[in-house]
Design a protein around this motif. Structure first.
Motif, PDB file in Angstrom:
ATOM      1  N   GLN A  65      51.324  44.189  63.216  1.00 23.83           N
ATOM      2  CA  GLN A  65      50.433  44.906  62.304  1.00 23.83           C
ATOM      3  C   GLN A  65      51.228  45.613  61.208  1.00 23.83           C
ATOM      4  OE1 GLN A  65      48.335  47.257  65.171  1.00 23.83           O
ATOM      5  NE2 GLN A  65      46.829  45.658  65.611  1.00 23.83           N
ATOM      6  N   GLU A  66      52.408  46.123  61.589  1.00 18.34           N
ATOM      7  CA  GLU A  66      53.262  46.724  60.562  1.00 18.34           C
ATOM      8  C   GLU A  66      53.778  45.663  59.604  1.00 18.34           C
ATOM      9  OE1 GLU A  66      56.310  48.750  62.685  1.00 18.34           O
ATOM     10  OE2 GLU A  66      54.970  50.300  63.489  1.00 18.34           O
ATOM     11  N   ASP A  67      54.103  44.472  60.125  1.00 17.82           N
ATOM     12  CA  ASP A  67      54.525  43.370  59.262  1.00 17.82           C
ATOM     13  C   ASP A  67      53.435  42.996  58.268  1.00 17.82           C
ATOM     14  OD1 ASP A  67      56.885  43.321  60.632  1.00 17.82           O
ATOM     15  OD2 ASP A  67      56.417  41.540  61.828  1.00 17.82           O
ATOM     16  N   GLN A  68      52.167  42.988  58.737  1.00 16.05           N
ATOM     17  CA  GLN A  68      51.057  42.633  57.853  1.00 16.05           C
ATOM     18  C   GLN A  68      50.959  43.607  56.687  1.00 16.05           C
ATOM     19  OE1 GLN A  68      49.033  39.970  58.052  1.00 16.05           O
ATOM     20  NE2 GLN A  68      50.175  39.180  59.806  1.00 16.05           N
ATOM     21  N   ARG A  69      51.263  44.867  56.948  1.00 22.23           N
ATOM     22  CA  ARG A  69      51.195  45.861  55.879  1.00 22.23           C
ATOM     23  C   ARG A  69      52.327  45.678  54.868  1.00 22.23           C
ATOM     24  NH1 ARG A  69      49.128  49.091  60.205  1.00 22.23           N
ATOM     25  NH2 ARG A  69      51.215  49.712  60.902  1.00 22.23           N
ATOM     26  N   ALA A 103      53.378  36.543  49.872  1.00 17.73           N
ATOM     27  CA  ALA A 103      54.802  36.816  49.726  1.00 17.73           C
ATOM     28  C   ALA A 103      55.238  37.876  50.734  1.00 17.73           C
ATOM     29  CB  ALA A 103      55.087  37.295  48.302  1.00 17.73           C
ATOM     30  N   LEU A 104      56.139  37.514  51.603  1.00 14.77           N
ATOM     31  CA  LEU A 104      56.628  38.432  52.615  1.00 14.77           C
ATOM     32  C   LEU A 104      57.986  38.972  52.200  1.00 14.77           C
ATOM     33  CD1 LEU A 104      55.805  36.340  55.807  1.00 14.77           C
ATOM     34  CD2 LEU A 104      54.455  38.174  54.825  1.00 14.77           C
ATOM     35  N   ARG A 106      58.876  39.652  59.134  1.00 14.56           N
ATOM     36  CA  ARG A 106      58.756  38.755  60.275  1.00 14.56           C
ATOM     37  C   ARG A 106      59.449  39.348  61.491  1.00 14.56           C
ATOM     38  NH1 ARG A 106      56.069  34.157  61.177  1.00 14.56           N
ATOM     39  NH2 ARG A 106      57.847  32.779  61.486  1.00 14.56           N
ATOM     40  N   ARG A 107      59.468  40.676  61.561  1.00 16.34           N
ATOM     41  CA  ARG A 107      60.141  41.336  62.682  1.00 16.34           C
ATOM     42  C   ARG A 107      59.461  41.019  63.999  1.00 16.34           C
ATOM     43  NH1 ARG A 107      60.277  47.181  62.556  1.00 16.34           N
ATOM     44  NH2 ARG A 107      58.093  46.868  62.009  1.00 16.34           N
ATOM     45  N   ALA A 108      58.132  40.989  64.003  1.00 15.57           N
ATOM     46  CA  ALA A 108      57.405  40.719  65.253  1.00 15.57           C
ATOM     47  C   ALA A 108      57.735  39.323  65.774  1.00 15.57           C
ATOM     48  CB  ALA A 108      55.904  40.862  65.020  1.00 15.57           C
TER      49      ALA A 108
END
Length: 526
Positions: A145-149, A157-158, A163-165
């Motif tokens: 969820q933190e990655d999504q934010r 664009a990431l 992509r930590r999860a």
């Protein structure tokens, strides 16, 4: 095979498909018609043909899911209106493909073999067995969820850390997959991203990605056909997050200066023993000051019982030595000795009894939890009892486990501080960790069982413990430490000078030969 040409007609309109008359084809002149469940279907007849098979797709609506009266009407329509389409001479086959939106809707009734045995209902799940280590998956979902934010404004664009999860799952995959089983191991998105990694690498990851996206209840409904109970058993509402929030600002292993009892307990397992140390003040203001795991070394999967007992005995001696080498201090720097340490003897009695005898007894005491069959005893207070075991030369403390588990939950449900920021009577709290998720595993053990009160019409209220997951060992150790505190005089009610029920014997007393009141005893029978 060759066949003679024959004229045929193919018709396909809005709600019907009439297949051509192909000689030799079993589907020749077949008719496929679609109808809504609210349309007129009774007596349906096309070209003097009655329906032979009816496929029903997701019959429930918002009204039937949330209204039992409407669900009953839909049930009658499927049983009578559609069930009678074959006419008087023959029946009609009915097949339903549906998703359970609630536990009290038409889809739930038709897939229940007890209620509709002729339908031969089957419910399919995405996740057949939950993974054993849910705590790691909760950490994964929080990171996801933190990655999504961290996604860019275009939603695609990431940034490099988004992509930590996924990397967390790759690093811990063996432990996170342990015990899990999915219905279709290929059900995941294996799309390769520009950096060369896959979007998902397993169906289990796909499942928990959906949990992170839409929540447990929605996934249980849409993917597992297991919607949450809307009017089922009542629980006490405790959660792992709530337990983790009950911190008191103290450091680990530091006791309040006005501690009246320091108790501990250890839950014995074949490979690991979970232990807890608690400090108590007046009016049952409790604090978990330490906990951990004692490893049982040298036990193979198929080891003989005698080998396991010897390994547990050695583990207990090592744990006792560690406790003696690492004493607990109050906030004035004074050493505080243990008042009572309960050792679980339920599964490995011989090892525990030998340990208790060889270390001289108190403060180490053998205990055993008894569930719903335990009855409150007057001796020694409520919900624990003590009896001498003449064949083993020790005393055994039996505990009402149902009572003491609820007692633990009630203490954690009590807010730690009052309006004046003083620790509240009857509360149980944890030391404040330096790592934010330090208490996560402990908290999940505490809520591994939940107390339920389930009302059934005509049967009354059924009260019972429901095991949420198997990792409940720190819950067992904590409830034993709480029972030990009660044995030492800790109660919810205030008292001018609490009288411990297990006072410390004088140094001159031989601890091996004292009864629970601290007085010497003589064995008159062997």
């Amino acid at each position: 095979e060759q066949y003679d040409a024959a004229p045929s007609r193919f018709t396909w309109c809005g709600n019907e498909l009439i297949l051509p008359n192909v000689p030799g084809s079993p589907a020749a002149c077949g008719i496929i018609a679609t109808r809504g469940l609210d349309s007129a279907v009774r007596g349906l007849n096309k070209k003097n043909q009655r329906p032979q098979v009816v496929g029903i797709d997701d019959p429930d609506t918002e009204e039937t899911v949330n209204n039992v009266v409407q669900a009953n009407k839909l049930e009658a329509r499927i049983d009578r209106g559609i069930g009678g389409l074959g006419g008087q001479q023959r029946g009609v086959a009915r097949i339903m493909l549906t998703t359970l939106q609630s536990r009290d809707c038409a889809s739930a009734w038709f897939t229940d073999p007890e209620r509709k045995p002729s339908w031969k209902g089957r419910r399919f799940k995405f996740l057949l067995n939950r993974p054993e280590n849910i705590a790691l998956w909760e950490e994964y979902m929080q990171q996801r969820q933190e990655d999504q934010r961290r996604k860019g404004e275009d939603g695609k664009a990431l940034d490099p850390n988004a992509r930590r999860a996924h990397q967390f799952y790759l690093d811990h995959r063996a432990e996170m997959d342990r015990g899990a089983k999915v219905a279709n191991e290929h059900r995941f998105n294996g799309q390769v991203l520009p950096d060369g990694t896959q979007l998902e690498v397993s169906a289990l990851q796909r499942y928990f990605n959906e949990v992170a996206r839409i929540g447990w209840e929605a996934v249980a409904t849409e993917y597992d056909n297991d919607p949450p109970e809307q009017s089922g058993p009542q629980t006490d509402g405790i959660s792992a997050a709530l337990v983790m929030s009950r911190v008191n600002g103290r450091e680990q292993r530091i006791l309040p200066r006005d501690t009246i009892a320091l108790t501990a307990a250890i839950d014995i397992g074949k490979y690991y023993c979970h232990w807890v140390v608690t400090a108590w003040r007046e009016q049952a203001i409790g604090c978990v000051v330490d906990y951990g795991i004692a490893e049982v070394v040298g036990v193979a999967k198929n080891a003989a019982v005698e080998t396991v007992e010897r390994a547990i005995y050695r583990a207990l001696l090592d744990w006792r030595h560690q406790r003696l080498q690492e004493p607990y201090y109050d906030d004035l720097g004074e050493i505080r000795e243990m008042d009572a340490v309960l050792v679980d003897s339920g599964d490995y009695r011989d090892a525990v009894y030998s340990f208790i005898r060889d270390v001289g007894g108190k403060p180490f005491l053998a205990s055993k939890g008894i569930g719903s069959t335990f009855r409150e005893h007057a001796e020694g207070g409520s919900f624990w009892n003590v009896a001498h075991q003449p064949d083993h030369g020790i005393y055994l403390y039996t505990l009402g486990s149902d009572h003491w588990k609820r007692w633990v939950h009630e203490r954690f449900l009590t807010p730690t501080f009052d309006d004046d920021h003083r620790e509240r009577p009857g509360s149980l709290s944890l030391w404040t960790p330096t790592e934010p998720r330090k208490h996560q595993s402990y908290a999940h053990h505490i809520v591994a069982e939940e107390w339920r009160e389930d009302f059934k019409e005509g049967r009354g209220v059924k009260k019972y413990w429901h095991k949420v997951n198997a990792n409940n060992h720190w819950l067992d150790a904590t409830y034993m430490a709480c029972a030990a505190a009660n044995m030492c005089g800790v109660t919810l009610m205030p008292s001018a000078s609490p009288q411990p029920l297990i006072p410390k014997p004088s140094p001159a007393t031989v601890e091996r030969f004292v009864n629970p009141t601290g007085l010497p005893y003589l064995l008159t029978e062997r």
